[in-house]
Structures are given as structure tokens and as C-alpha cells.
Design a protein around this motif. Structure first.
Motif, PDB file in Angstrom:
ATOM      1  N   HIS A   1      42.855  31.319  51.733  1.00 57.33           N
ATOM      2  CA  HIS A   1      43.548  31.574  50.469  1.00 57.33           C
ATOM      3  C   HIS A   1      42.571  32.101  49.417  1.00 57.33           C
ATOM      4  CE1 HIS A   1      45.818  27.898  52.117  1.00 57.33           C
ATOM      5  NE2 HIS A   1      46.184  28.993  52.738  1.00 57.33           N
TER       6      HIS A   1
ATOM      7  N   HIS B   1      44.892  42.789  26.714  1.00 58.60           N
ATOM      8  CA  HIS B   1      45.078  43.944  27.590  1.00 58.60           C
ATOM      9  C   HIS B   1      46.339  43.942  28.432  1.00 58.60           C
ATOM     10  CE1 HIS B   1      41.176  45.134  26.417  1.00 58.60           C
ATOM     11  NE2 HIS B   1      40.496  44.320  27.191  1.00 58.60           N
ATOM     12  N   GLN B   2      46.921  42.819  28.706  1.00 59.47           N
ATOM     13  CA  GLN B   2      47.947  42.828  29.744  1.00 59.47           C
ATOM     14  C   GLN B   2      49.307  42.300  29.312  1.00 59.47           C
ATOM     15  OE1 GLN B   2      46.920  42.124  33.769  1.00 59.47           O
ATOM     16  NE2 GLN B   2      44.726  42.021  33.394  1.00 59.47           N
TER      17      GLN B   2
ATOM     18  N   SER C   1      57.785  27.816  48.701  1.00 55.02           N
ATOM     19  CA  SER C   1      56.767  28.706  48.153  1.00 55.02           C
ATOM     20  C   SER C   1      55.494  28.440  48.942  1.00 55.02           C
ATOM     21  CB  SER C   1      56.563  28.397  46.672  1.00 55.02           C
ATOM     22  OG  SER C   1      55.432  29.058  46.176  1.00 55.02           O
TER      23      SER C   1
ATOM     24  N   SER D   1      60.767  31.482  42.422  1.00 55.91           N
ATOM     25  CA  SER D   1      61.841  31.827  43.360  1.00 55.91           C
ATOM     26  C   SER D   1      62.477  30.564  43.943  1.00 55.91           C
ATOM     27  CB  SER D   1      61.319  32.741  44.483  1.00 55.91           C
ATOM     28  OG  SER D   1      60.595  32.016  45.471  1.00 55.91           O
TER      29      SER D   1
ATOM     30  N   PRO E   1      55.546  33.743  40.611  1.00 58.97           N
ATOM     31  CA  PRO E   1      56.766  34.338  41.195  1.00 58.97           C
ATOM     32  C   PRO E   1      57.333  33.561  42.387  1.00 58.97           C
ATOM     33  CG  PRO E   1      55.139  36.034  40.707  1.00 58.97           C
ATOM     34  CD  PRO E   1      54.452  34.714  40.486  1.00 58.97           C
ATOM     35  N   ALA E   2      56.473  33.019  43.219  1.00 60.29           N
ATOM     36  CA  ALA E   2      56.974  32.306  44.397  1.00 60.29           C
ATOM     37  C   ALA E   2      57.559  30.954  44.002  1.00 60.29           C
ATOM     38  CB  ALA E   2      55.869  32.133  45.434  1.00 60.29           C
TER      39      ALA E   2
ATOM     40  N   LEU F   1      36.062  42.088  23.256  1.00 64.68           N
ATOM     41  CA  LEU F   1      37.480  42.440  23.144  1.00 64.68           C
ATOM     42  C   LEU F   1      37.789  43.166  21.840  1.00 64.68           C
ATOM     43  CD1 LEU F   1      39.011  39.173  24.666  1.00 64.68           C
ATOM     44  CD2 LEU F   1      38.652  41.379  25.784  1.00 64.68           C
ATOM     45  N   ARG F   2      36.727  43.425  21.051  1.00 63.33           N
ATOM     46  CA  ARG F   2      36.872  44.219  19.829  1.00 63.33           C
ATOM     47  C   ARG F   2      37.841  43.602  18.819  1.00 63.33           C
ATOM     48  NH1 ARG F   2      36.893  50.521  21.798  1.00 63.33           N
ATOM     49  NH2 ARG F   2      35.880  50.222  23.811  1.00 63.33           N
ATOM     50  N   VAL F   3      37.709  42.309  18.596  1.00 59.77           N
ATOM     51  CA  VAL F   3      38.492  41.648  17.543  1.00 59.77           C
ATOM     52  C   VAL F   3      37.539  40.834  16.664  1.00 59.77           C
ATOM     53  CG1 VAL F   3      40.602  41.464  18.892  1.00 59.77           C
ATOM     54  CG2 VAL F   3      38.917  39.596  18.944  1.00 59.77           C
TER      55      VAL F   3
ATOM     56  N   ASN G   1      51.512  29.598  50.466  1.00 60.54           N
ATOM     57  CA  ASN G   1      50.260  30.094  49.901  1.00 60.54           C
ATOM     58  C   ASN G   1      50.084  31.577  50.179  1.00 60.54           C
ATOM     59  OD1 ASN G   1      48.808  27.787  48.762  1.00 60.54           O
ATOM     60  ND2 ASN G   1      48.932  26.976  50.846  1.00 60.54           N
ATOM     61  N   PRO G   2      49.654  32.332  49.173  1.00 58.98           N
ATOM     62  CA  PRO G   2      49.251  33.707  49.464  1.00 58.98           C
ATOM     63  C   PRO G   2      47.915  33.691  50.212  1.00 58.98           C
ATOM     64  CG  PRO G   2      48.758  33.173  47.181  1.00 58.98           C
ATOM     65  CD  PRO G   2      49.449  31.971  47.767  1.00 58.98           C
ATOM     66  N   ARG G   3      47.679  34.771  50.921  1.00 56.66           N
ATOM     67  CA  ARG G   3      46.388  34.972  51.600  1.00 56.66           C
ATOM     68  C   ARG G   3      45.478  35.811  50.707  1.00 56.66           C
ATOM     69  NH1 ARG G   3      46.421  31.939  56.268  1.00 56.66           N
ATOM     70  NH2 ARG G   3      48.615  31.389  56.333  1.00 56.66           N
TER      71      ARG G   3
ATOM     72  N   HIS H   1      44.060  38.388  51.718  1.00 52.31           N
ATOM     73  CA  HIS H   1      44.618  39.703  52.025  1.00 52.31           C
ATOM     74  C   HIS H   1      45.491  39.570  53.261  1.00 52.31           C
ATOM     75  CE1 HIS H   1      41.921  40.308  55.435  1.00 52.31           C
ATOM     76  NE2 HIS H   1      40.908  39.959  54.677  1.00 52.31           N
ATOM     77  N   THR H   2      46.159  40.665  53.649  1.00 55.38           N
ATOM     78  CA  THR H   2      47.139  40.583  54.734  1.00 55.38           C
ATOM     79  C   THR H   2      46.580  41.057  56.071  1.00 55.38           C
ATOM     80  OG1 THR H   2      47.946  42.767  54.172  1.00 55.38           O
ATOM     81  CG2 THR H   2      49.071  40.905  53.154  1.00 55.38           C
TER      82      THR H   2
END
Lengths: 344, 344, 344, 344
Positions: free
Chosen positions: C279, C30-31, C258, C138, C134-135, C55-57, C260-262, C264-265
Motif C-alpha cells: 500500500h 493550489h488545489q 472499501s 462509496s 472516495p472509497a 506559497l507567496r502569502v 486498500n489502494p495499491r 500501483h496496479t
């Protein structure tokens, strides 16, 4: 000798040594290069003597001892209702003058005092210390340098940790003149554009007794600037989490913000998430660097003969905006600032 | 009279008024409630006279004037090689003693000085000021309160904005003894556990001339604590972005961190992202609050007759760890701290 | 036709659809633009059928159906002990191969598998997905671009929210080979420099039963790189506050980090200070974008005939470092990585 | 059988597969547990066929195929001017309905559509997806839980990365109805209090051509809520630094805020300070989690027979506020919301 004169400290007398005046006296005595505390005066003489002893300077017994002295400058930190007369006396005595805000709550009186200053040609600086806060100043710098482009929208929040006593509010002019006046100044400072219209809404949400004196403790104001920029200012007399002071300028090329400092930079992470400390409690802690820098700017201006950076026009404009805000709240409509302006 | 004694300020003489001693003198004079600057002394008399004039105290012409005086305490801020003799003299003169680190780079000499302190029974505090930094202290508090549980892993980064002169490094004991020694102290402080093993790796990456004197300018050290906690310390003599000082304790229940403060809290957002200012430049700016609180703790301890919070054991342990780190680097192996300990 | 071929999706078969294999299958389905899920296989056939239906395979009944098919590539996501044989079979079938780490815990076996890949000349990518975060990426970009200068010090923290079952640890190779191996890869990735020496300290602090199988759950490792850079890696099997993944490179010109993401913000400020959420819980949430980007890189490389960005050398080096780390812990000394290298 | 019914997915048809409709179709197909994409329809049939092929569902040739089908629900994602008729048709066909905002720019038409929904008693949800953003929702949660106390002041900033085409603005209802309408909804959502008065100021600062159609591109609005809370909303059609979406509720006990996420969590520190990346570019990236959660809430409500969380009243109120804002801007005065309300 010129060389000697150049390095002589600027000798400053402090009039009024209550909470704010005492702080100014200490800063002048110890933390402002090129300045020296020359004397202190207070209508309540024991207060003057206490501060004088601690800071090892003379306590003046009368105002004449201040004005007739060889002091280079005076700092007027006494109660607001004495400012006009003291400003006029200082001007007549040819002293450079630093004055805590407000000059007056009455526009005619303010104009009378500022007229005396202008007539005497003495250096004058009004105590809008927040302009000298490094973070707020960085917002202004970002506008001046062009990095945020033309200002389109400004957001200013000022919230105190606790409301003042009712007695203070009775004579302070109320929230728009004793508290939001700093934000009116900030809006002019960071945008570089005069305010032409004010719309105010307010409510009593924190301290019911304020309703008795016709004041509000929570307010939201829209300013329209001459260049079209729109500013939102909100004030509250009580932020449960401590003193909250934020400024944001959004412009055509970006945004500059001044956030709240923390009491310290520690944090704790647990299964419940992250905890960080609240803000420093109140303005003496939060804005100490701004007061030091304010004095540095004044001393520098007087010594070099340049105009102090926050002068008579800056003392007057926020009062006019504040009067317009009061009228807007009272009349429930946007008010043009020019409606408040008295004929010269 | 007891009551009078209780409120009398602690009178402190400062020995050595170079950069750090002058700062201590100013803090004592102006910013430490309950303390008074009694006198200053410097081997270079004009330096003492300059500071004395500015701070309006007496400049002692000789050390005897300090030790034979009625001063309550002395602050030893002279060059490191004088500390042992001055400590012994202060102990013999029954003065309470604050001493800048290090006491000595030689363990035998250090033990001689601390032995004199112990024998005299005078209050003693060593100048590991970072313990008093509010953010670092909040990390320690989180451990003591149990909120992070048992410490498992500690990370400490200390990076200076610029390397010291080569001449300084020649006599300072090198990076492990003049710089990382603060971090060895911090590791003991935040964990509350002694260090039993050290493994060090280092390199010359910043200032090639340091290789001439056998020192490194970049290092990474592993400490094993008695309770099993593992600590990583990294040091660099030059961080391009400014003074970098961070502490982190990870434990069974969470983590406490002390981050770097910013020069101010302003920020700018543009199409290129966000920009925030770098850190305050160096330790006098970064750690000013810690110095004030360090003095408050000393004054409080001496006045109340309690033990100063950073005393003889805390002066000794980091030196031993530092000597072990140097040996580890030299011999390329982990070194047990007990290998360094001299027989008493 | 070339044009048609160019836009045909890369058809990929997934071998092993446990937790990680199922995720890969969903992403491919899918992605990942330019990729198509061609078939799935699992030694436990009902698992394959379930995923295939959803997944229809097609669900392949045997591995031959995968290797003898016209699939362009295979993703080897089965249990680690099957990787070597499957890699060799895939190489012989001329499939492009994506393989989850580790190829093998045995260096001889790993070399046998990678030798088959090299001999067949098929594209190969190993699943060090964090390089594509991504982080983290970077940080690497900041090194490559020169903005941080030459790397001097690296800090990497990897802490899981909860320890794996004891049974997993028995066959995983232990903390250094099942967990820290990602950090060994990260150290090579962000510095661009090979590791030449390892010093490891570890302890059982989280899960006492791990001691039975000779493993640790808490570790601190020092790496010395060929260019002199020093790296500190710490791992814990249980961070009370959730999955903790941080990377920092300090260099001659600056530092890249880099964080840690939260979850949410959002944040809440009260009189108790500020609270922010913890996290995201674990690697599937934390690293989802990295898995998508990992597949994009693989598909791009295979389609354009360029070398996949994380290939055989990157599959081998972290295993060697991990074996050296185990030896260092066992023998209590720094270990040169070359000590582990088997003769070719 | 009940058990079978309970686990059967909710089959949803998507009407309109432009940018937003296509996203909804993909989410329903792949990322919403308990939902299945049943069919897609678009007035431009090739668009429907393309999406149908990719997502492996039927493309309906006519709307009748959607409404006469056994689909459980429809998602109305076509152009705004078709919403009223489609809503009425869906209601008459007894489908559960999800509808992108706005229902209509005309209050009478909106009432006609919502009346049909109410009459048919079908579940209805309007697409104010931001309520489902985890950070914004955490602000609402903090109000509901009482942790911030009674709301006193709300600040909402919504700024787009780039202005829409002039053609869009011509028929969108303008900034107050196509953009700030989300913020009017947010103000009601986070406070839980209806809006009773609106004061708006706006300007053309970004895109001069918008003046031709009587629209503004920069605006600042004051809302007065029924409970006395004051809300400031600012909008800009172009934030140079990317999509900016922030919400803040200040109350008697504290403050809850929702900050902007970053594109990633990396940062670089150099002598010039710190650099962090800008925000994710636009709403599909920024709000993806909110769209998924929006669908989860809809599916859950329909399956359990409970009321969808954002329903007819929430579809109507922001339109009324938006109309009042337009009138306030036009007439230069605060406008009571009740002035806009049409007789039922």
C-alpha cells in the motif's frame, strides 16, 4: 414404457482410456446425471481392464463389442489417427458420437468422417470443452445478451505450463493444430462470427528441438472475422507461472473477460507486498468443470433429440483456420481462409 | 502380509446418509485414494438402500452389522443427538472414527464420549472440514511458517446465504453452537493459541421467529487468546450475496487472508462499472475440496498410525467457547472460558 | 456586487503549519477551487515565514493579525492543546472555522468550545477527512441509497505503518483518542446510527514502552449502535505491510466495502505465484484526495451558507465513544456511552 | 557560488498553454521539486495572460522573450505543426528542451529538428509520459531485473473513452500516429528491443465519419522485435467503460502486467454479484502521476548533466513504426520498418 425410457440413463462406451479417455470414463461413471458408463475399450487391453475394474464396468475385448452392443453412444478418445475410421464405424452403427478433437489433420479425411455422420444422422459432438468453462461461457453470454454490444476486438491468451515431447509435436500438426485450434474455436464461439483471414507470426523460444520438425513454440495470430471483428491470439508452450487461459471480448458497449482462477484464494501481505498463489497446474485441474458440463450438454442433447451444441461445422472450421495459420507463417503473408477450403 | 495390507484400501462404513452423510459416502466411494466405501446405514432404511444401490455397496440393516463387521472405520453422520452413543459403540468395536460435529451440545456427554475414544485408543477425527480448505489452510501455513509473525489480530466472517428452519434452531444449540462453532475452531486453528475469554453481542435482524427460541441470527464476538491475540468473529444467518467465508490473521510481520472464491472468474465492464459473479451458493459447493482433503488426512493418519489432525481436544474446545459465548450474551459481560469447564 | 462576491475566493488563514497544517496550506493555495490562502501563522515564527515565502502569502506575526483581519475563515492546525482557545477566539472573531481533530480530550472543554461556536453561529467543520475518501464515501453512499439494506454488521480495520513516538502518546489521549477516534467517526458515518455501547480489549504487542504510559498499541472494540447494528474495529500501531484502512458494511440486502489502494496496479507472475506492491506508505499519500474533497466541502458550505457536513455533533460523539472505550478497557466490561456524558 | 547554483531551481518556460501545456505549467509551478515556472507564452496572448496570472509568473508577449531570456529550459506544448521550428529555435538558444509528442509527422522534418538538437548538444526529452506511469514502469523494471526472463510476447491495449473530433483526425496523422504511437513507444520501452516488422489490420467501427479521411478507429497490430519478441497492440477510439490502458510482458521466466486503476477501491456485493466502479475517465486523471514523474526525470537529468531518459532516438522510432503500420494497413501485408527509413 415412455416414462421409464425417459429416465433411463444414456449408456456410453468409451473407446481409448489414456489420460483423457480415462477422465471421460470416470466423469460419465460418477459425475454426469443421466449418463452411465456402459463399457470401455482400449487397443491396449490391460489398460481397458484396469479402468473397467476400477469403474466396475465391462471391458470390451474388441471394437465390435462396442459397436454391436446396445450402447446408446460412444466417446472416441483414442489416438487422433484412429478418429476418422471410428467415427465412420460409429455412424454406421447408429451410435450418438462424442469425439475428442481433432477429427483429423487432413481436411479431406475430416470431410469424409463428417459426411458419414451427416449421412447417418447421428448426434455428434466434438470435444471443444473450453466452451463449457463457466468463465469463458460467461464471455459468450455477455455477447449473446448484447451487454458488450458488437464485438470489435478479441484477445485470447493460451499458454501451457510445459512443452509436450518432441515426438508428440511430430504428429500433432504442430502448435496451430494441436494447441491454438482451441483458441480458433474460442474466437468463433465468443464472437459468433466466422474467420475470413489469418496472419501468423511465430518463433522457437522455448524448446529449440521443435525447430527440427518445423514447428514453433511461441506464436501471435491476427484473425479477421466476417463481421469485421479483429482477434489476437497468443500461444506459448511454456508459461513459468502455470497454465494461463484468458479470453476477452471488447465491443461497442463494453467488455467481457475470463480471467485465470487461482489455486486458492489465500494471500499474504508483508513489507515486500502481496503474494498470491499461481494457477492450477494444467488442463485437467483447470477445466474439470468444463468437462462435466460438456457431458451434461451432450447427454441432454441426445436425450431430447436436439442438436449437440458443438457439432460438425465447429469441428471443421478451426482446422481450416489452423491450416491457414500454418500457411501464413510459412509464406509470411495474411491468408484468406477460403484459400484452404477444399472443393466439397 | 504387510505389503498387501499397506496397499489395501481403508474400508469405511457411513452411518447416516442424509445430505452430509450421502456426500461423505460419495466422496469415500469415488474421490478418496486409499479409501473404499464398505457399507452404509441409516435409521431410515430406504435412504440407506437408495444410496447403497447408487454407490454399489451393501446397506446394513442394523448398526450391529456395521460395528461387528470387518470395516476399518466408521463415519458418524447421523443426527447430532445420536453421536455420543455411536461414538462409544464405535470405540468399543475398535473402529477408527470420523464424526461430524458436534459430538454433543452437553459438555458432560461430550467428555463421556471422548473418554471412551481415549480409553479405546482408536483414531478419532472430528469434522471441522474448514481446516482443510486450501485458502484457510494457507492462512494457517503462513502463521506456522512465521511469515506473518506473532498473531495480534484475527478477523473471521461467516455468513450463510439463508437461515435454517426454526425447528433446526430449536435443537441445534443456536447460532453459537451450530454455526459460529466452526469459527471458534478456526480461531484456534489459525492462531495455534487457546481461547481464554469471550465477549458476545447478538441480535435478531434476519428472522424474527428466532427470538421465540432465545436465539440470535446476527452476532459479533471478541475472543481473547492465551497468547494475547484478539479475534473478532461475525456471523449472519443471511448474506444476500451468498455464502461468505473469510479469515484473516494480522501479525507482527504481515497478514494472511483467505478470500471468497467466485462462482467463476468472468467479469463484465460497461459504463456502469465492473460486474463480477457472486459466490458459490452454499457449503457443499464452497467447501467440496475441503471435504476431500479432510478424508485424505483421515485415511493417511489411520493407515500410518499417526494421530488424526483434528482430534478430541479440537472437538471439545469449540464447544466450551460456544457455551461461554452464550453465557456472555445472556449475562452481558465478558466470560472466562474456564467458567464453563466442568470438573473432570 | 452579488455576482462579484459570488466568485470571490474564500480567503482562509492557516494557524499552525507543522506537517498537517502545511499540507492544508498547500492544498488551499493550489488545489481547492474557490479558496485562497490568505495568511499563515505559527507559534514558531520561522516556520510560518518559510511556508509563507514558498506559497507567496503573508506570515502573520501574531494571532491578532489573523483574527482581526478580513480573512473569511481560519484553519486551526496547531497543537491539540491550543484548539479550544483558538476555536473560541475564532468564533468571537466571526470567522468560519475548520479545525483539525481533536477539539479537546476533555469533554467539558470540548463543550465549552463548541458552545462558543454555536453561540456565534459561525460555520464549523471538524477534520474527519476520511469521510471524504472516495472509497469510504462509496460505502456510505451504498447505505444511504439502500442498496445494502439495513446495516447489521460493520468491520473497520485501521493499522498504521509504524508507531508514533512515546512522547506523542503521552499527551495524545492514547490509541482510542488519537487513532481509533477516526474509526468511531467512520462507524457513525457509514451506519448513520449513534453508538450506545462500547466493549474494548487491547494489548501491548508492538512497542513495549507504551505500557509505561498506560496505553495499548493493539486493540479490538465492539460497538453497539442505537439501531442494533454491531461494529468491530481493530487497530494496530504497526502493520508491517504498510498503512491499512478498510471499511465494510454488511446489511440486509448486501455488503459495501472499501479496500486498500495499491502503490500501483502492476503485478508480476512467476513460478512462485503473483506479487503485487504494498500500500501507499502513510496517510498523506493514502488520503490526499480526501483532504482536497474535505476542503471543497467546507468552501462550498461556507459560500452557500449551508451547514458544513461534519460539524459540532460529529466532533463531540467520537470523543465520548473514545472515553467509553478507555473506561471499558480499564474496567473490563462493556460501557454504555451515556455513562460518559457530562451534564450540559 | 556552486552551492547556491546547485540548489537553484531549474527555471522553465512553457510555450503553448492549451489543455496539456497548462497542465505542465501547473505541475512545474507547484509539484516538481527543483523546478520553477519562469514564464508562459501562447500564440493566443489572452490564454498566456490568464495562466500567468493564476500561476503568478510573467506572460511572454513574444517567443523572443522566451528564447532570449535566462530561462534554463523550455517546454514545447504548442500545436504539433509548430514543434520543428520551435525545437530548432530552442536548440539555437541553448535551452534544454522538453517537447510534447509528436516532433513531426514527417520523418524528414523530424530528422531536421533532432539534428539541430544533436548539433547544439542541448538536453532533450520527448513527452512519452506513459513510461513514467508507476505500473507501466514496474513492467519495464521486471524485464530489466530479469524476473520475467527474455520477453517472448507482449500485449498492449489502449482504448480511449471517446473519439476525438473529425477535424483533429484530419491533421493528427490518424490513429497510428496520434494514438498508437504511445503503444509503439511502450513496446520498445518494456522489451528494450527495436521493432523490425509491422502488420496492421483496422476498421471503422465507432465513428463512421472517420472513413472520409481514410482513418480507422479500431486496430490490431502485430510487431516483430529484433530479438524475436512478438507484440500485439489493440486500439479503440471508444471504450464504453472508460479509459483502458494495459501492458503485459510474457517472458521465459514469468509475466509482468500493468492493470487499470479504478476510480476508487469501493465495491458493492448484492444478490446480483459484485459491482466495482469504472476507470478514471481520461488521461489527465489516469496519468497525472506519470506527468509529475516525467518532469522530475527531466529536471534531474538537466541538473546533473546526464542524458534525459526519453530522448531523440525515442522520438524517432515510434514515428517510423507508425508510418510502417499505415503502409501495412494500406497495402495489406507485413511491412519491414526499414522500408520507411529515409536516407540520412
Amino acid at each position: 414404457m415412455t416414462a421409464t425410457t425417459a429416465v433411463a440413463p444414456l449408456r456410453i462406451g468409451v473407446i481409448g482410456v489414456g489420460r483423457i479417455g480415462r477422465m471421460h470414463a470416470e466423469l460419465i461413471a460418477h459425475q454426469v446425471p443421466g449418463a452411465a458408463l456402459g463399457a470401455v475399450y482400449d487397443a491396449y487391453e490391460p489398460a481397458a481392464r484396469g479402468v473397467a475394474t476400477e469403474l466396475r464396468v465391462a471391458a470390451a475385448a474388441t471394437l465390435e463389442e462396442i459397436f454391436d452392443s446396445d450402447l446408446d453412444a460412444v466417446a472416441i478418445c483414442s489416438s487422433s489417427d484412429t478418429h476418422v475410421d471410428l467415427l465412420i464405424a460409429a455412424a454406421e452403427a447408429s451410435k450418438a458420437v462424442f469425439c475428442e478433437k481433432p477429427v483429423s489433420l487432413d481436411l479431406g479425411e475430416l470431410d469424409r468422417a463428417l459426411g458419414a455422420i451427416d449421412a447417418a444422422g447421428v448426434p455428434f459432438q466434438i470435444g471443444f470443452n473450453r466452451r463449457f468453462d463457466p468463465a469463458h461461457a460467461s464471455v459468450r453470454d455477455a455477447v449473446v445478451s448484447g451487454v458488450v454490444g458488437d464485438p470489435h476486438l478479441v484477445r485470447i491468451s493460451s499458454r501451457d505450463p510445459a512443452p509436450p515431447p518432441l515426438d508428440y509435436v511430430k504428429s500433432s500438426g504442430g502448435l496451430f493444430l494441436d494447441m491454438m485450434i482451441h483458441d480458433f474455436d474460442m474466437a468463433r464461439f465468443v464472437t459468433g462470427s466466422e474467420v475470413v483471414e489469418v496472419f501468423a507470426r511465430g518463433a522457437v523460444r522455448v524448446e529449440p528441438s521443435f525447430a527440427q520438425v518445423g514447428d514453433v513454440d511461441t506464436a501471435l495470430v491476427t484473425l479477421v472475422h466476417a463481421d469485421g471483428c479483429l482477434t489476437a491470439i497468443d500461444n506459448s508452450r511454456r508459461a513459468a507461472y502455470g497454465y494461463d487461459q484468458r479470453v476477452e471480448v471488447f465491443g461497442s458497449e463494453g467488455m467481457a473477460v475470463s480471467a485465470n482462477p487461482r489455486a486458492h484464494t489465500g494471500a499474504v501481505m508483508t513489507a515486500d507486498g502481496e503474494r498470491r498463489p499461481a494457477h492450477p497446474y494444467f488442463f485437467l485441474e483447470r477445466y474439470l468443470p468444463s468437462y462435466v458440463r460438456e457431458w451434461q450438454a451432450f447427454v441432454e442433447a441426445v436425450k431430447t433429440g436436439t442438436a449437440p451444441p458443438v457439432s460438425t461445422g465447429d469441428a471443421r472450421a478451426p482446422l481450416v483456420i489452423g491450416l491457414a495459420a500454418r500457411r501464413s507463417l510459412r509464406e509470411g503473408r495474411p491468408v484468406r481462409v477460403e484459400e484452404e477450403v477444399q472443393p466439397a
